[in-house]
Design a protein around this motif. Sequence first.
Motif, PDB file in Angstrom:
ATOM      1  N   GLY A 194       0.810  -1.216   0.000  1.00  7.66           N
ATOM      2  CA  GLY A 194       0.000   0.000   0.000  1.00  7.66           C
ATOM      3  C   GLY A 194       0.841   1.263   0.000  1.00  7.66           C
ATOM      4  O   GLY A 194       0.508   2.250  -0.658  1.00  7.66           O
ATOM      5  N   THR A 195       1.948   1.230   0.719  1.00  5.89           N
ATOM      6  CA  THR A 195       2.850   2.379   0.762  1.00  5.89           C
ATOM      7  C   THR A 195       3.474   2.629  -0.599  1.00  5.89           C
ATOM      8  O   THR A 195       3.573   3.773  -1.049  1.00  5.89           O
ATOM      9  CB  THR A 195       3.953   2.158   1.818  1.00  5.89           C
ATOM     10  N   LEU A 196       3.878   1.572  -1.269  1.00  2.00           N
ATOM     11  CA  LEU A 196       4.459   1.706  -2.606  1.00  2.00           C
ATOM     12  C   LEU A 196       3.435   2.281  -3.583  1.00  2.00           C
ATOM     13  O   LEU A 196       3.738   3.215  -4.328  1.00  2.00           O
ATOM     14  CB  LEU A 196       4.983   0.366  -3.115  1.00  2.00           C
ATOM     15  N   SER A 244       2.861   5.942  -2.836  1.00  2.00           N
ATOM     16  CA  SER A 244       4.033   6.732  -3.237  1.00  2.00           C
ATOM     17  C   SER A 244       4.084   6.929  -4.746  1.00  2.00           C
ATOM     18  O   SER A 244       4.406   8.018  -5.222  1.00  2.00           O
ATOM     19  CB  SER A 244       5.323   6.064  -2.751  1.00  2.00           C
ATOM     20  N   LEU A 245       3.774   5.884  -5.494  1.00  2.00           N
ATOM     21  CA  LEU A 245       3.755   6.002  -6.954  1.00  2.00           C
ATOM     22  C   LEU A 245       2.676   6.983  -7.404  1.00  2.00           C
ATOM     23  O   LEU A 245       2.900   7.796  -8.305  1.00  2.00           O
ATOM     24  CB  LEU A 245       3.528   4.637  -7.601  1.00  2.00           C
ATOM     25  N   ARG A 246       1.535   6.924  -6.750  1.00  2.31           N
ATOM     26  CA  ARG A 246       0.452   7.860  -7.083  1.00  2.31           C
ATOM     27  C   ARG A 246       0.851   9.297  -6.779  1.00  2.31           C
ATOM     28  O   ARG A 246       0.543  10.206  -7.542  1.00  2.31           O
ATOM     29  CB  ARG A 246      -0.816   7.488  -6.328  1.00  2.31           C
ATOM     30  N   LYS A 247       1.542   9.500  -5.655  1.00  5.06           N
ATOM     31  CA  LYS A 247       2.013  10.850  -5.304  1.00  5.06           C
ATOM     32  C   LYS A 247       3.001  11.381  -6.334  1.00  5.06           C
ATOM     33  O   LYS A 247       3.103  12.583  -6.545  1.00  5.06           O
ATOM     34  CB  LYS A 247       2.651  10.857  -3.925  1.00  5.06           C
ATOM     35  N   GLU A 248       3.729  10.472  -6.970  1.00  2.00           N
ATOM     36  CA  GLU A 248       4.679  10.852  -8.021  1.00  2.00           C
ATOM     37  C   GLU A 248       3.980  11.117  -9.350  1.00  2.00           C
ATOM     38  O   GLU A 248       4.615  11.470 -10.337  1.00  2.00           O
ATOM     39  CB  GLU A 248       5.741   9.765  -8.199  1.00  2.00           C
ATOM     40  N   GLY A 249       2.670  10.893  -9.397  1.00  2.00           N
ATOM     41  CA  GLY A 249       1.899  11.179 -10.607  1.00  2.00           C
ATOM     42  C   GLY A 249       1.617   9.977 -11.497  1.00  2.00           C
ATOM     43  O   GLY A 249       1.069  10.120 -12.587  1.00  2.00           O
ATOM     44  N   PHE A 250       1.983   8.791 -11.035  1.00  2.00           N
ATOM     45  CA  PHE A 250       1.748   7.579 -11.812  1.00  2.00           C
ATOM     46  C   PHE A 250       0.420   6.944 -11.417  1.00  2.00           C
ATOM     47  O   PHE A 250      -0.090   7.178 -10.318  1.00  2.00           O
ATOM     48  CB  PHE A 250       2.868   6.560 -11.586  1.00  2.00           C
ATOM     49  N   SER A 251      -0.119   6.136 -12.295  1.00  2.00           N
ATOM     50  CA  SER A 251      -1.260   5.298 -11.957  1.00  2.00           C
ATOM     51  C   SER A 251      -0.702   4.015 -11.367  1.00  2.00           C
ATOM     52  O   SER A 251       0.294   3.476 -11.859  1.00  2.00           O
ATOM     53  CB  SER A 251      -2.079   4.965 -13.199  1.00  2.00           C
ATOM     54  N   ALA A 252      -1.342   3.528 -10.320  1.00  2.00           N
ATOM     55  CA  ALA A 252      -0.887   2.293  -9.687  1.00  2.00           C
ATOM     56  C   ALA A 252      -2.030   1.687  -8.889  1.00  2.00           C
ATOM     57  O   ALA A 252      -2.846   2.410  -8.318  1.00  2.00           O
ATOM     58  CB  ALA A 252       0.303   2.559  -8.775  1.00  2.00           C
ATOM     59  N   CYS A 253      -2.087   0.354  -8.884  1.00  2.00           N
ATOM     60  CA  CYS A 253      -3.090  -0.346  -8.091  1.00  2.00           C
ATOM     61  C   CYS A 253      -2.613  -1.773  -7.853  1.00  2.00           C
ATOM     62  O   CYS A 253      -1.670  -2.236  -8.480  1.00  2.00           O
ATOM     63  CB  CYS A 253      -4.445  -0.349  -8.788  1.00  2.00           C
ATOM     64  N   ARG A 254      -3.285  -2.446  -6.922  1.00  2.00           N
ATOM     65  CA  ARG A 254      -3.022  -3.870  -6.710  1.00  2.00           C
ATOM     66  C   ARG A 254      -3.519  -4.635  -7.930  1.00  2.00           C
ATOM     67  O   ARG A 254      -4.413  -4.180  -8.622  1.00  2.00           O
ATOM     68  CB  ARG A 254      -3.786  -4.372  -5.497  1.00  2.00           C
ATOM     69  N   SER A 255      -2.957  -5.788  -8.145  1.00  2.00           N
ATOM     70  CA  SER A 255      -3.413  -6.640  -9.237  1.00  2.00           C
ATOM     71  C   SER A 255      -4.077  -7.884  -8.660  1.00  2.00           C
ATOM     72  O   SER A 255      -3.667  -8.387  -7.612  1.00  2.00           O
ATOM     73  CB  SER A 255      -2.240  -7.056 -10.116  1.00  2.00           C
ATOM     74  N   HIS A 256      -5.067  -8.372  -9.341  1.00  4.10           N
ATOM     75  CA  HIS A 256      -5.746  -9.581  -8.901  1.00  4.10           C
ATOM     76  C   HIS A 256      -4.907 -10.838  -9.148  1.00  4.10           C
ATOM     77  O   HIS A 256      -5.241 -11.912  -8.664  1.00  4.10           O
ATOM     78  CB  HIS A 256      -7.099  -9.722  -9.608  1.00  4.10           C
ATOM     79  N   CYS A 291      10.186   2.664 -10.128  1.00  3.29           N
ATOM     80  CA  CYS A 291       9.649   1.858  -9.026  1.00  3.29           C
ATOM     81  C   CYS A 291      10.764   1.474  -8.056  1.00  3.29           C
ATOM     82  O   CYS A 291      10.580   1.497  -6.833  1.00  3.29           O
ATOM     83  CB  CYS A 291       8.996   0.583  -9.555  1.00  3.29           C
ATOM     84  N   ILE A 292      11.911   1.144  -8.603  1.00  3.99           N
ATOM     85  CA  ILE A 292      13.068   0.773  -7.787  1.00  3.99           C
ATOM     86  C   ILE A 292      13.490   1.956  -6.930  1.00  3.99           C
ATOM     87  O   ILE A 292      13.741   1.818  -5.721  1.00  3.99           O
ATOM     88  CB  ILE A 292      14.217   0.279  -8.687  1.00  3.99           C
ATOM     89  N   ASN A 293      13.561   3.131  -7.528  1.00  2.00           N
ATOM     90  CA  ASN A 293      13.949   4.329  -6.770  1.00  2.00           C
ATOM     91  C   ASN A 293      12.954   4.642  -5.665  1.00  2.00           C
ATOM     92  O   ASN A 293      13.343   4.989  -4.546  1.00  2.00           O
ATOM     93  CB  ASN A 293      14.095   5.536  -7.701  1.00  2.00           C
ATOM     94  N   VAL A 294      11.680   4.516  -5.959  1.00  3.36           N
ATOM     95  CA  VAL A 294      10.643   4.777  -4.954  1.00  3.36           C
ATOM     96  C   VAL A 294      10.753   3.763  -3.819  1.00  3.36           C
ATOM     97  O   VAL A 294      10.652   4.119  -2.645  1.00  3.36           O
ATOM     98  CB  VAL A 294       9.237   4.770  -5.596  1.00  3.36           C
ATOM     99  N   ALA A 295      10.982   2.494  -4.136  1.00 10.73           N
ATOM    100  CA  ALA A 295      11.132   1.460  -3.108  1.00 10.73           C
ATOM    101  C   ALA A 295      12.324   1.775  -2.205  1.00 10.73           C
ATOM    102  O   ALA A 295      12.232   1.622  -0.981  1.00 10.73           O
ATOM    103  CB  ALA A 295      11.303   0.091  -3.750  1.00 10.73           C
ATOM    104  N   ARG A 296      13.409   2.221  -2.778  1.00 10.02           N
ATOM    105  CA  ARG A 296      14.583   2.598  -1.967  1.00 10.02           C
ATOM    106  C   ARG A 296      14.256   3.765  -1.049  1.00 10.02           C
ATOM    107  O   ARG A 296      14.654   3.783   0.116  1.00 10.02           O
ATOM    108  CB  ARG A 296      15.754   2.969  -2.881  1.00 10.02           C
ATOM    109  N   GLU A 297      13.561   4.769  -1.578  1.00 10.62           N
ATOM    110  CA  GLU A 297      13.188   5.919  -0.771  1.00 10.62           C
ATOM    111  C   GLU A 297      12.292   5.518   0.394  1.00 10.62           C
ATOM    112  O   GLU A 297      12.477   5.988   1.519  1.00 10.62           O
ATOM    113  CB  GLU A 297      12.456   6.966  -1.631  1.00 10.62           C
TER     114      GLU A 297
END
Length: 74
Positions: free
Chosen positions: A31-33, A36-48, A63-69
Amino acid sequence: MIEESDPRLPPGYIRLDEISRRAKVNSPPLGTLINSLRKEGFSACRSHIGTNVIKTNCPISSCINVAREIRTLL
């Protein structure tokens, strides 16, 4: 699955394990990832597809950079 129908999301998915492996960090909370991606302006959601899978229009390198942050903040 409704979130996954966002037309901005490309086909396919990214496993959280793959992001964390490439970032060389422990997996950030899903959920945090996504938030964070949404705050960066990307679309993101869980996948089924799985419990640790996301759909996003964010490039894997970002995504890698955001995960590190996230991990430096936790």
